[in-house]
Design an enzyme around this catalytic site. Structure first.
Site, PDB file in Angstrom:
ATOM      1  N   GLY A 178       0.843  -1.189   0.000  1.00 51.33           N
ATOM      2  CA  GLY A 178       0.000   0.000   0.000  1.00 51.33           C
ATOM      3  C   GLY A 178       0.873   1.232   0.000  1.00 51.33           C
ATOM      4  N   LEU A 179       0.914   1.948  -1.130  1.00 53.58           N
ATOM      5  CA  LEU A 179       1.822   3.087  -1.286  1.00 53.58           C
ATOM      6  C   LEU A 179       1.066   4.402  -1.376  1.00 53.58           C
ATOM      7  CD1 LEU A 179       4.417   1.489  -3.719  1.00 53.58           C
ATOM      8  CD2 LEU A 179       4.648   1.860  -1.254  1.00 53.58           C
ATOM      9  N   GLY A 180       0.083   4.539  -0.478  1.00 58.69           N
ATOM     10  CA  GLY A 180      -0.555   5.835  -0.299  1.00 58.69           C
ATOM     11  C   GLY A 180       0.318   6.703   0.589  1.00 58.69           C
ATOM     12  N   VAL A 181      -0.298   7.631   1.300  1.00 61.71           N
ATOM     13  CA  VAL A 181       0.460   8.558   2.141  1.00 61.71           C
ATOM     14  C   VAL A 181       1.305   7.807   3.165  1.00 61.71           C
ATOM     15  CG1 VAL A 181       0.267  10.396   3.848  1.00 61.71           C
ATOM     16  CG2 VAL A 181      -1.218  10.415   1.835  1.00 61.71           C
ATOM     17  N   GLU A 185       5.481   7.435   3.077  1.00 66.94           N
ATOM     18  CA  GLU A 185       6.239   8.138   4.105  1.00 66.94           C
ATOM     19  C   GLU A 185       7.073   7.169   4.943  1.00 66.94           C
ATOM     20  OE1 GLU A 185       3.392  12.069   4.837  1.00 66.94           O
ATOM     21  OE2 GLU A 185       3.522  10.519   6.381  1.00 66.94           O
ATOM     22  N   GLY A 263      -5.138   1.203   3.880  1.00 64.82           N
ATOM     23  CA  GLY A 263      -6.327   1.969   4.214  1.00 64.82           C
ATOM     24  C   GLY A 263      -6.757   1.719   5.652  1.00 64.82           C
ATOM     25  N   HIS A 436      13.734  35.936  -4.634  1.00 63.65           N
ATOM     26  CA  HIS A 436      14.817  35.153  -5.255  1.00 63.65           C
ATOM     27  C   HIS A 436      15.965  34.998  -4.258  1.00 63.65           C
ATOM     28  CE1 HIS A 436      17.687  33.749  -8.249  1.00 63.65           C
ATOM     29  NE2 HIS A 436      18.544  34.667  -7.795  1.00 63.65           N
TER      30      HIS A 436
END
Length: 468
Positions: A178-181, A185, A263, A436
């Protein structure tokens, strides 16, 4: 025993505490009920300890550019995993204590009940053998990490966020499923801690990215650090000697542990929501109005992760405020929701703001884009990888949304969310100052590219505002 109160709040997490903050302004007749771990998901197992782990990983990863900066000995630096995890836990405890010391620790036994409540009928609850009759009820019971039932036999070798931050020693190898948030992280943090990480997701993307350009850039950058297996379902089996075999399509790896981030499940199973007599969705959550947080026309409101709608802390806070406010009103008030903003604190940051790619009509929008390779400040930091994509309405240049994959894009996301909330156009934004050298100049470059997509004639420089 029966007790009567104006408002009963189920759940002492972020949403419940924000709801209580509103209720307290109107009445002293309330009760807060929670039978789970206290201190909020954010402080215990979510936003805060994960950022500590990410910071340690980033500090260690920085050594990779020491040589070219003339800093010698970077290759000799060693990360002591046990000490690092102790540091994560120490700060986690600080965050939790801060929450507890200003909330439930200050409450009497009459105000705070440790237990799990269950509906008997819409305004009647049972908890610890006590019957509570409440004029209004706020459901803010949160959620729990999902672990597929087929993997229960491997549960002692599966980590979720509930277990991860309790680890004293880390495994040598991990498959992040599962590579959601959360998966991105913690997976990247583990890699930078020295763990052998394999990332797997049955979706063809990471971080929930929908924008095809941003998706490909993110996959290419993060895929340089550890392998990403996308588009195939993960299968798990025993491999012998305590290891697990994980396959996804033609890929196969043996690992010591799984980090499962597939999830979260709303905590509703024990609430007896059938007693409400309202429609429940596929997750067992009652249908509600997202602008009032009211469940049907009942004296019941719902807020936070339990809704499964916007599982982000600031959204949980807003939902708690709305639910708590309306729980002490004669007639619920509908509130506008804030501009959607989502940030994944991997490196580079993945940020989506406003309308997502799938919500937009590609024929009706203009897209401004800039790649980060030549941005001065990014080059200086050694983090000049990524892309900024900004979407605007073709008719008037009004900013609709954006997707960023870039270092420090968390700040750019905030700027764009505020601009969208003010209904500003690309031309309005280009009249604002950009210092800048900063990362914000990347946003300025994307806006100039976006401006060029409009067939508009100007009788003065668009970035300057003539005096009237």
């Amino acid at each position: 025993m029966t007790r009567q109160v104006d408002v009963a709040i189920l759940g002492a997490g972020s949403a419940g505490l924000y709801a209580l903050g509103q209720v307290r302004k109107a009445t002293d007749s309330w009760v807060l009920i929670d039978g789970g771990e206290l201190g909020t998901t954010c402080a215990r197992v979510g936003c805060m300890p994960s950022k500590v782990a990410i910071q340690v990983g980033e500090d260690m990863h920085r050594r990779n550019i020491f040589d070219r900066e003339g800093i010698e000995g970077g290759e000799q630096l060693i990360l002591n995993q046990e000490d690092a995890m102790e540091h994560v836990q120490d700060l986690r405890d600080v965050f939790v204590d801060k929450v507890l010391s200003t909330s439930t620790d200050e409450m009497s036994e009459e105000e705070f009940i440790e237990g799990n409540a269950r509906f008997v009928e819409p305004g009647v609850l049972e908890v610890n053998g006590e019957r509570i009759e409440a004029k209004k009820v706020v459901i803010a019971t949160g959620s729990t990490p999902l672990v597929p039932s087929a993997w229960e036999s491997f549960r002692d070798r599966i980590l979720t966020t509930d277990e991860f931050f309790e680890q004293e020693a880390l495994p040598e190898s991990v498959a992040v499923i599962g590579l959601g948030v959360i998966g991105l992280e913690l997976g990247q943090a583990l890699h930078r801690f020295g763990v052998d990480v394999t990332g797997i997701d049955m979706a063809g993307t990471i971080g929930g990215l929908e924008d095809p350009v941003a998706r490909d850039v993110a996959i290419e950058i993060i895929g340089r650090e550890f392998p990403l297996w996308l588009g195939e379902k993960a299968e798990v089996s025993e491999a012998g000697e305590g290891k697990l075999k994980v396959t996804a399509g033609d890929n196969e790896v043996e690992v010591d542990r799984l980090l499962v981030s597939m999830g979260r499940v709303p905590n509703v199973r024990e609430l007896g929501l059938d007693a409400l007599g309202v429609e429940l969705n596929d997750n067992g959550v009652p249908v509600f109005d997202p602008h009032t947080m009211q469940v049907g026309d009942l004296p019941v409101f719902i807020a936070g992760d339990v809704t499964g709608d916007r599982p982000i802390l600031h959204e949980a806070g807003d939902e708690g405020r709305i639910a708590g406010f309306n729980a002490v009103q004669e007639t619920p008030v509908a509130f506008a929701r804030k501009t959607p903003l989502s940030i994944t604190f991997c490196d580079p940051n993945i940020v989506t703001v406003g309308q997502g790619w799938s919500e937009l009509d590609e024929a009706a929008i203009a897209v401004g884009e800039v790649k980060m390779g030549l941005l001065g400040r990014a080059i200086i930091m050694g983090r000049n990888r990524g892309v900024l994509r900004v979407y605007a309405d073709k008719r008037d240049g009004r900013i609709l949304g954006a997707t960023f994959v870039a270092a420090l894009a968390e700040h750019l996301g905030h700027l764009l969310s505020w601009a969208i909330a003010q209904e500003l156009t690309v031309f309005d934004l280009l009249k604002l100052p950009f210092y800048h050298p900063t990362m914000e100049e990347g946003l300025q470059a994307a806006l100039y590219d976006l401006k060029g997509r409009f067939d508009v004639e100007f009788d003065h420089p668009v970035e300057l505002r003539p005096l009237k």
